[in-house]
Design a protein around this motif. Structure first.
Motif, mmCIF file in Angstrom:
data_model
loop_
_atom_site.group_PDB
_atom_site.id
_atom_site.type_symbol
_atom_site.label_atom_id
_atom_site.label_comp_id
_atom_site.label_asym_id
_atom_site.label_seq_id
_atom_site.Cartn_x
_atom_site.Cartn_y
_atom_site.Cartn_z
ATOM 1 N N LEU A 1 1.037 -1.093 0.017
ATOM 2 C CA LEU A 1 0.034 0.019 -0.052
ATOM 3 C C LEU A 1 0.789 1.251 -0.023
ATOM 4 N N VAL A 2 2.050 1.223 0.756
ATOM 5 C CA VAL A 2 2.598 2.248 0.424
ATOM 6 C C VAL A 2 3.512 2.693 -0.641
ATOM 7 N N ILE A 3 3.666 1.451 -1.097
ATOM 8 C CA ILE A 3 4.308 1.839 -2.631
ATOM 9 C C ILE A 3 3.337 2.149 -3.655
ATOM 10 N N ILE A 4 2.224 1.956 -3.636
ATOM 11 C CA ILE A 4 1.063 2.138 -4.454
ATOM 12 C C ILE A 4 0.753 3.509 -4.514
ATOM 13 N N SER A 5 0.787 4.230 -2.940
ATOM 14 C CA SER A 5 0.545 5.584 -2.620
ATOM 15 C C SER A 5 1.320 6.449 -3.213
ATOM 16 N N GLY A 6 2.792 5.989 -3.326
ATOM 17 C CA GLY A 6 3.925 6.981 -3.713
ATOM 18 C C GLY A 6 3.578 6.975 -5.342
ATOM 19 N N VAL A 7 2.981 6.018 -6.079
ATOM 20 C CA VAL A 7 3.103 6.283 -7.561
ATOM 21 C C VAL A 7 1.899 7.304 -7.961
ATOM 22 N N PRO A 8 2.192 8.387 -8.686
ATOM 23 C CA PRO A 8 1.144 9.061 -9.091
ATOM 24 C C PRO A 8 0.188 8.365 -9.960
ATOM 25 N N THR A 9 -1.013 8.661 -10.101
ATOM 26 C CA THR A 9 -2.017 8.364 -11.013
ATOM 27 C C THR A 9 -2.308 8.945 -12.129
ATOM 28 N N GLN A 10 -2.974 8.530 -13.256
ATOM 29 C CA GLN A 10 -3.151 9.320 -14.411
ATOM 30 C C GLN A 10 -4.513 9.083 -14.541
ATOM 31 N N THR A 11 -5.170 10.367 -15.022
ATOM 32 C CA THR A 11 -6.727 10.477 -15.525
ATOM 33 C C THR A 11 -6.762 10.967 -16.814
ATOM 34 N N ALA A 12 -7.643 10.404 -17.372
ATOM 35 C CA ALA A 12 -7.879 11.123 -18.893
ATOM 36 C C ALA A 12 -9.115 11.521 -19.115
ATOM 37 N N ASP A 13 -9.485 12.760 -19.610
ATOM 38 C CA ASP A 13 -10.802 13.150 -19.775
ATOM 39 C C ASP A 13 -11.474 12.563 -21.009
ATOM 40 N N LYS A 14 -12.563 13.062 -21.307
ATOM 41 C CA LYS A 14 -13.223 12.375 -22.368
ATOM 42 C C LYS A 14 -12.859 13.241 -23.535
ATOM 43 N N VAL A 15 -12.482 12.475 -24.736
ATOM 44 C CA VAL A 15 -12.116 13.203 -25.880
ATOM 45 C C VAL A 15 -13.039 14.072 -26.557
ATOM 46 N N ARG A 16 -12.472 15.332 -26.820
ATOM 47 C CA ARG A 16 -13.270 16.358 -27.403
ATOM 48 C C ARG A 16 -13.155 16.337 -28.683
ATOM 49 N N MET B 1 -1.552 17.968 -11.995
ATOM 50 C CA MET B 1 -2.360 18.495 -11.104
ATOM 51 C C MET B 1 -2.245 17.677 -9.555
ATOM 52 N N LYS B 2 -1.433 18.387 -8.486
ATOM 53 C CA LYS B 2 -1.326 17.629 -7.422
ATOM 54 C C LYS B 2 -0.344 16.587 -7.909
ATOM 55 N N GLU B 3 -0.819 15.395 -7.225
ATOM 56 C CA GLU B 3 -0.090 14.118 -7.590
ATOM 57 C C GLU B 3 -0.637 13.269 -8.625
ATOM 58 N N VAL B 4 -1.744 13.926 -9.602
ATOM 59 C CA VAL B 4 -2.323 13.412 -10.513
ATOM 60 C C VAL B 4 -1.942 14.040 -11.962
ATOM 61 N N HIS B 5 -1.525 12.922 -12.945
ATOM 62 C CA HIS B 5 -1.242 13.276 -14.238
ATOM 63 C C HIS B 5 -2.634 13.509 -15.237
ATOM 64 N N LYS B 6 -2.940 14.715 -15.681
ATOM 65 C CA LYS B 6 -4.178 14.932 -16.350
ATOM 66 C C LYS B 6 -3.796 14.814 -17.638
ATOM 67 N N VAL B 7 -4.754 14.282 -18.421
ATOM 68 C CA VAL B 7 -4.699 14.078 -19.903
ATOM 69 C C VAL B 7 -5.792 14.376 -20.447
ATOM 70 N N HIS B 8 -5.861 15.564 -21.338
ATOM 71 C CA HIS B 8 -6.840 16.145 -22.215
ATOM 72 C C HIS B 8 -6.529 15.685 -23.779
ATOM 73 N N ALA B 9 -7.469 15.028 -24.103
ATOM 74 C CA ALA B 9 -7.581 14.595 -25.600
ATOM 75 C C ALA B 9 -8.428 15.290 -26.439
ATOM 76 N N VAL B 10 -7.979 15.683 -27.726
ATOM 77 C CA VAL B 10 -8.664 16.288 -28.716
ATOM 78 C C VAL B 10 -8.518 15.652 -30.101
ATOM 79 N N ASN B 11 -9.527 15.175 -30.642
ATOM 80 C CA ASN B 11 -9.783 14.592 -31.749
ATOM 81 C C ASN B 11 -9.925 15.728 -33.053
ATOM 82 N N LEU B 12 -9.042 15.914 -33.793
ATOM 83 C CA LEU B 12 -9.309 17.079 -34.976
ATOM 84 C C LEU B 12 -9.723 16.475 -36.207
ATOM 85 N N LYS B 13 -10.797 16.963 -36.628
ATOM 86 C CA LYS B 13 -11.311 16.453 -38.043
ATOM 87 C C LYS B 13 -11.499 17.709 -39.074
#
Length: 207
Positions: free
Chosen positions: A10-25, A111-123
């Motif tokens: 649990l200590v090892i997992i808590s030290g690894v930053p998580t990554q979240t991806a928003d909905k593709v725009r 953002m804090k300890e979380v890696h945020k990813v915004h995806a954009v699909n260009l047409k």
């Protein structure tokens, strides 16, 4: 031993930053235009950098280091950033898009300890052709008649008479009037003149 492994895990997992991806725009743009690829990075960690890249294939657009140094990729002359105006606006302006720009773009920051990813699909779409109003005909279409529906071609309307047909009678009338007027003046002169055969009476003859 098992009880010790679980807290350690649990200590090892808590030290690894998580990554979240928003909905593709989805962003749609016409070929040759400029488009904005949005990325809202409110509350991002300013001590960490952020970057834009493309997917499939993965290509770096640019990366902003914590020292605000910018490492550019192949888009240096075609990208405008807004982060200098607002630290919470990581959007970019992509200039003069082409069919090759039709792909997915990602904006990533921390953002804090979380890696945020915004995806954009260009047409990328081709601009529709516009009709030229100058080439349109302003003459209204002929209304079909019963004869035209039967295949009968209407005869041409009679042409108006030429002008000299109206001038000739006017000239003739003027000549006649002039001739009659001349005769009238001659007779009037003759009526007003004394007769040569008649002599005026003297005063002696009257006595």
């Amino acid at each position: 031993m098992r009880h010790l492994c679980v807290p350690l895990f649990l200590v090892i997992i808590s030290g690894v930053p998580t990554q979240t991806a928003d909905k593709v725009r989805a962003v749609v743009g016409y070929e040759g235009d400029d488009v904005i690829l949005p990325c809202n990075c409110v509350n991002r960690n300013l001590k960490e950098g952020f970057k834009w890249k493309t997917e499939n294939p993965e290509t770096l657009i640019f990366k902003v280091e914590p020292t605000e140094e910018i490492n550019w990729g192949n888009y240096k002359t075609r990208v405008v950033m807004f982060v200098n105006e607002s630290s919470s606006n990581c959007s970019i302006l992509l200039k003069k898009i082409t069919e090759d720009d039709k792909k997915t773009y990602t904006c990533s920051f921390k953002m804090k300890e979380v890696h945020k990813v915004h995806a954009v699909n260009l047409k990328v779409m081709q601009r529709p052709a516009t009709r030229s109003t100058a080439t349109r005909s302003t003459v209204p279409a002929a209304i079909p008649t019963k004869d035209s529906q039967r295949g009968i071609v209407p005869s041409e309307p009679p042409k108006p008479p030429r002008q000299y047909f109206t001038i000739i009678p006017v000239v003739a009338l003027l000549l006649i009037v002039g001739y009659l007027g001349n005769i009238y003046l001659k007779h009037r002169r003759n009526w007003g003149a004394p007769d040569q055969g008649d002599t005026p009476l003297s005063s002696e003859d009257n006595v």
